[in-house]
Design a protein around this motif. Structure first.
Motif, PDB file in Angstrom:
ATOM      1  N   VAL A 421      -2.684   3.972  -8.270  1.00 44.95           N
ATOM      2  CA  VAL A 421      -2.715   2.502  -8.182  1.00 44.95           C
ATOM      3  C   VAL A 421      -3.751   2.062  -7.151  1.00 44.95           C
ATOM      4  CG1 VAL A 421      -1.359   0.466  -7.595  1.00 44.95           C
ATOM      5  CG2 VAL A 421      -0.334   2.296  -8.966  1.00 44.95           C
ATOM      6  N   ALA A 422      -3.841   2.770  -6.029  1.00 44.68           N
ATOM      7  CA  ALA A 422      -4.816   2.403  -4.995  1.00 44.68           C
ATOM      8  C   ALA A 422      -6.240   2.540  -5.502  1.00 44.68           C
ATOM      9  CB  ALA A 422      -4.607   3.277  -3.754  1.00 44.68           C
ATOM     10  N   SER A 423      -6.493   3.491  -6.407  1.00 47.49           N
ATOM     11  CA  SER A 423      -7.855   3.654  -6.932  1.00 47.49           C
ATOM     12  C   SER A 423      -8.299   2.450  -7.732  1.00 47.49           C
ATOM     13  CB  SER A 423      -7.928   4.920  -7.799  1.00 47.49           C
ATOM     14  OG  SER A 423      -7.153   4.766  -8.991  1.00 47.49           O
ATOM     15  N   HIS A 424      -7.347   1.616  -8.184  1.00 49.04           N
ATOM     16  CA  HIS A 424      -7.685   0.389  -8.925  1.00 49.04           C
ATOM     17  C   HIS A 424      -7.484  -0.864  -8.066  1.00 49.04           C
ATOM     18  CE1 HIS A 424      -8.150   2.329 -12.868  1.00 49.04           C
ATOM     19  NE2 HIS A 424      -7.137   3.103 -12.534  1.00 49.04           N
ATOM     20  N   ARG A 425      -7.344  -0.667  -6.754  1.00 43.52           N
ATOM     21  CA  ARG A 425      -7.126  -1.782  -5.828  1.00 43.52           C
ATOM     22  C   ARG A 425      -5.849  -2.547  -6.161  1.00 43.52           C
ATOM     23  NH1 ARG A 425     -10.395  -5.518  -6.762  1.00 43.52           N
ATOM     24  NH2 ARG A 425     -11.309  -4.692  -8.676  1.00 43.52           N
ATOM     25  N   GLY A 426      -4.840  -1.800  -6.631  1.00 38.55           N
ATOM     26  CA  GLY A 426      -3.576  -2.419  -6.994  1.00 38.55           C
ATOM     27  C   GLY A 426      -2.534  -2.263  -5.900  1.00 38.55           C
ATOM     28  N   GLU A 427      -1.302  -2.683  -6.209  1.00 37.80           N
ATOM     29  CA  GLU A 427      -0.199  -2.567  -5.258  1.00 37.80           C
ATOM     30  C   GLU A 427       0.983  -1.926  -5.975  1.00 37.80           C
ATOM     31  OE1 GLU A 427       1.707  -7.046  -5.718  1.00 37.80           O
ATOM     32  OE2 GLU A 427       0.180  -6.674  -4.168  1.00 37.80           O
ATOM     33  N   VAL A 428       1.784  -1.191  -5.215  1.00 38.73           N
ATOM     34  CA  VAL A 428       2.906  -0.459  -5.792  1.00 38.73           C
ATOM     35  C   VAL A 428       4.139  -0.653  -4.917  1.00 38.73           C
ATOM     36  CG1 VAL A 428       2.302   1.667  -4.578  1.00 38.73           C
ATOM     37  CG2 VAL A 428       3.641   1.782  -6.679  1.00 38.73           C
ATOM     38  N   GLU A 429       5.291  -0.688  -5.552  1.00 41.23           N
ATOM     39  CA  GLU A 429       6.574  -0.827  -4.851  1.00 41.23           C
ATOM     40  C   GLU A 429       7.523   0.233  -5.400  1.00 41.23           C
ATOM     41  OE1 GLU A 429      10.281  -4.001  -4.495  1.00 41.23           O
ATOM     42  OE2 GLU A 429       8.284  -4.701  -5.097  1.00 41.23           O
ATOM     43  N   ILE A 430       7.993   1.108  -4.539  1.00 40.63           N
ATOM     44  CA  ILE A 430       8.891   2.188  -4.938  1.00 40.63           C
ATOM     45  C   ILE A 430      10.056   2.223  -3.958  1.00 40.63           C
ATOM     46  CG2 ILE A 430       9.123   4.672  -5.322  1.00 40.63           C
ATOM     47  CD1 ILE A 430       6.136   4.807  -5.838  1.00 40.63           C
ATOM     48  N   GLY A 431      11.296   2.175  -4.472  1.00 45.34           N
ATOM     49  CA  GLY A 431      12.436   2.244  -3.577  1.00 45.34           C
ATOM     50  C   GLY A 431      13.710   1.774  -4.251  1.00 45.34           C
ATOM     51  N   PRO A 432      14.840   1.912  -3.562  1.00 48.62           N
ATOM     52  CA  PRO A 432      16.127   1.486  -4.126  1.00 48.62           C
ATOM     53  C   PRO A 432      16.210  -0.030  -4.235  1.00 48.62           C
ATOM     54  CG  PRO A 432      16.383   2.191  -1.852  1.00 48.62           C
ATOM     55  CD  PRO A 432      14.972   2.522  -2.237  1.00 48.62           C
ATOM     56  N   ARG A 433      16.977  -0.477  -5.200  1.00 55.43           N
ATOM     57  CA  ARG A 433      17.197  -1.918  -5.390  1.00 55.43           C
ATOM     58  C   ARG A 433      18.300  -2.401  -4.458  1.00 55.43           C
ATOM     59  NH1 ARG A 433      18.354  -2.204 -11.654  1.00 55.43           N
ATOM     60  NH2 ARG A 433      18.320  -4.463 -11.263  1.00 55.43           N
ATOM     61  N   ALA A 434      18.333  -3.726  -4.252  1.00 52.25           N
ATOM     62  CA  ALA A 434      19.324  -4.287  -3.318  1.00 52.25           C
ATOM     63  C   ALA A 434      20.744  -4.099  -3.841  1.00 52.25           C
ATOM     64  CB  ALA A 434      19.040  -5.771  -3.094  1.00 52.25           C
ATOM     65  N   THR A 435      20.948  -4.162  -5.160  1.00 50.31           N
ATOM     66  CA  THR A 435      22.291  -4.022  -5.730  1.00 50.31           C
ATOM     67  C   THR A 435      22.587  -2.560  -6.026  1.00 50.31           C
ATOM     68  OG1 THR A 435      21.339  -4.487  -7.913  1.00 50.31           O
ATOM     69  CG2 THR A 435      22.275  -6.338  -6.694  1.00 50.31           C
ATOM     70  N   ARG A 436      21.955  -2.027  -7.030  1.00 47.79           N
ATOM     71  CA  ARG A 436      22.192  -0.636  -7.414  1.00 47.79           C
ATOM     72  C   ARG A 436      21.011  -0.167  -8.241  1.00 47.79           C
ATOM     73  NH1 ARG A 436      27.348   1.719 -10.928  1.00 47.79           N
ATOM     74  NH2 ARG A 436      26.746   3.922 -10.801  1.00 47.79           N
TER      75      ARG A 436
END
Length: 451
Positions: A421-436
């Motif tokens: 994603v960084a090679s395309h100047r993008g943004e990424v979000e990885i992680g647990p959700r607030a609920t489940r």
């Protein structure tokens, strides 16, 4: 006015590079030095013989062979002018002074003047230390000018005696003797200063050539470094591809194999379907691995022939996401896929390289769900916004599970997603959700995506 002196000294210091520690080096005596010295010797002997035949040395009391010996002593010293420039310059200056006192008619010959000029020139051109070269050359210049000034003073005294004796004929503004001495003084200033400046010009030219050569070597080293870095980047890309392909399909094979084993005796058709899925996934794995290996084999050929094919198989992209998501469905995991477009057909216009990144991101996220999560359902949503202020395409993978006990991850999958994603100047979000559950979202810009 007080600042003129320091400013002039600073300019002269900069011109003569007194603070430059570059060492041109003094090469050993080479064939060219011997040839040059012999050429000056031959030319000197010929010109001296012509001058002697013309009667130029009638007032010289020394035998003819002494004149030739004096010439040879100066010409042959030029053989060492590059090896020992400062010593040769001092020697030739002493030679000039002694010859000028004993045999001024011989000292004034063009061949000897060339020798003296080359001696002073070589001191500045080949002196290893700029300060030493400037000190020696400046000392020689000062000594020679003092000598000429002394001759001028003597010439003025002779003119006074001639005036007293009655021989006061003049042909111009100045008396004859002082005029001759003053003309000689000006000629010597031009002569010595020209030798010093010419030598410095030669040194600066050599310095510039050395700097350009060093720059060329630096550029060559940087080129090699960039090539090696490009190779490493390519290897990392291939490693990420292999990780995504193998890890994804092997996880599917493992899940399907476990399901087939459980229902092998109770539900043979279901087991056969699971085995068929294993076969399909295995074939896809082999096909994509062949594609990557073909890319490595064809890498050199593609550099030589830009028109050569890029890979042995088509690159997966946005159009393959629906099939990818469907292939992950099982009796334990439900999957869904939704496409949201602000224009009809926007998903089909996503650039190939961006589509590959979205595909690999989704593939890795689904593989992690299968391997490391207790999720029973997962959804994949593709959004394409061409009319936004900053056009983008986004893929989001959501699940409803928790981390499965007893499983672990190396983190290479997440690192690969972030790097892609960084090679395309993008943004990424990885992680647990607030609920489940867990969330993987990657957004890539569409403006300039092909650059």
């Amino acid at each position: 006015m007080p600042a003129v002196g320091p400013a002039l000294r600073a300019r002269l210091g900069a011109y003569f590079a007194v603070d430059d520690d570059w060492d041109r080096g003094n090469p050993p005596v080479a064939r060219r030095d011997v040839v040059n010295g012999a050429a000056v010797e031959v030319a000197g002997v010929v010109t001296l013989e012509l001058a002697r035949s013309a009667g130029a040395f009638q007032e010289v009391d020394a035998p003819w062979w002494v004149i030739y010996l004096v010439m040879s002593a100066a010409a042959l010293a030029l053989v060492l002018r590059r090896r020992f420039p400062l010593a040769v310059a001092v020697y030739l200056s002493a030679h000039m002074f002694v010859t000028g006192i004993a045999m001024p008619q011989v000292m004034g010959q063009i061949a000897l003047q060339i020798c003296y000029f080359l001696g002073l020139f070589s001191a500045m051109a080949w002196g290893r230390s700029r300060r030493s070269a400037l000190l020696v050359s400046g000392t020689i210049l000062a000594f020679m000018l003092c000598w000429v000034a002394w001759q001028f003073a003597m010439g003025q005294s002779v003119q006074s005696w001639l005036d007293t004796a009655g021989a006061d004929e003049r042909f111009g503004f100045l008396p004859p003797v002082p005029a001759i001495v003053l003309l000689t003084f000006i000629i010597n200033v031009v002569y010595f200063v020209g030798a010093i400046v010419g030598g410095q010009v030669a040194w600066r030219s050599a310095r510039q050539r050395a700097a350009l050569a060093e720059q060329a070597r630096t550029i060559a080293r940087q080129t090699v470094t960039l090539q090696e870095r490009a190779v490493m980047d390519e290897r990392l890309r291939i490693a990420r591809e292999l990780h995504d392909v193998v890890g994804h399909h092997v996880s599917v094979i493992g899940v399907q194999a476990a399901g087939a084993r459980r229902v092998l005796h109770q539900d043979p058709p279901a087991a056969a379907g699971a085995l068929g899925a294993i076969e399909t996934s295995a074939r896809e794995t082999i096909a994509q691995m062949r594609s990557l290996l073909g890319t490595l084999r064809d890498l050199e050929g593609r550099r030589e022939d830009p028109s050569a094919g890029r890979t042995r198989a088509a690159t997966p992209g946005v159009a393959d996401l629906e099939e990818l998501v469907a292939s992950r469905a099982s009796d334990r995991l439900r999957t869904s896929y939704v496409v949201v477009e602000d224009r009809s057909g926007a998903a089909a216009r996503v650039p190939e390289t961006v589509g590959l990144t979205l595909y690999r991101t989704t593939q890795e996220a689904l593989a992690n769900v299968v391997r490391h999560s207790t999720a029973t359902s997962t959804s994949v949503r593709l959004r394409v916004a061409e009319d936004a202020e900053r056009p983008f395409v986004e893929v989001e993978v959501l699940d409803d599970g928790r981390p499965r006990p007893g499983t672990s991850s190396t983190g290479m999958g997440h690192l690969g997603i972030r790097e892609r994603v960084a090679s395309h100047r993008g943004e990424v979000e990885i992680g647990p959700r607030a609920t489940r559950g867990y969330r993987v979202r990657a957004r890539l810009p569409l403006d300039g995506a092909d650059e």
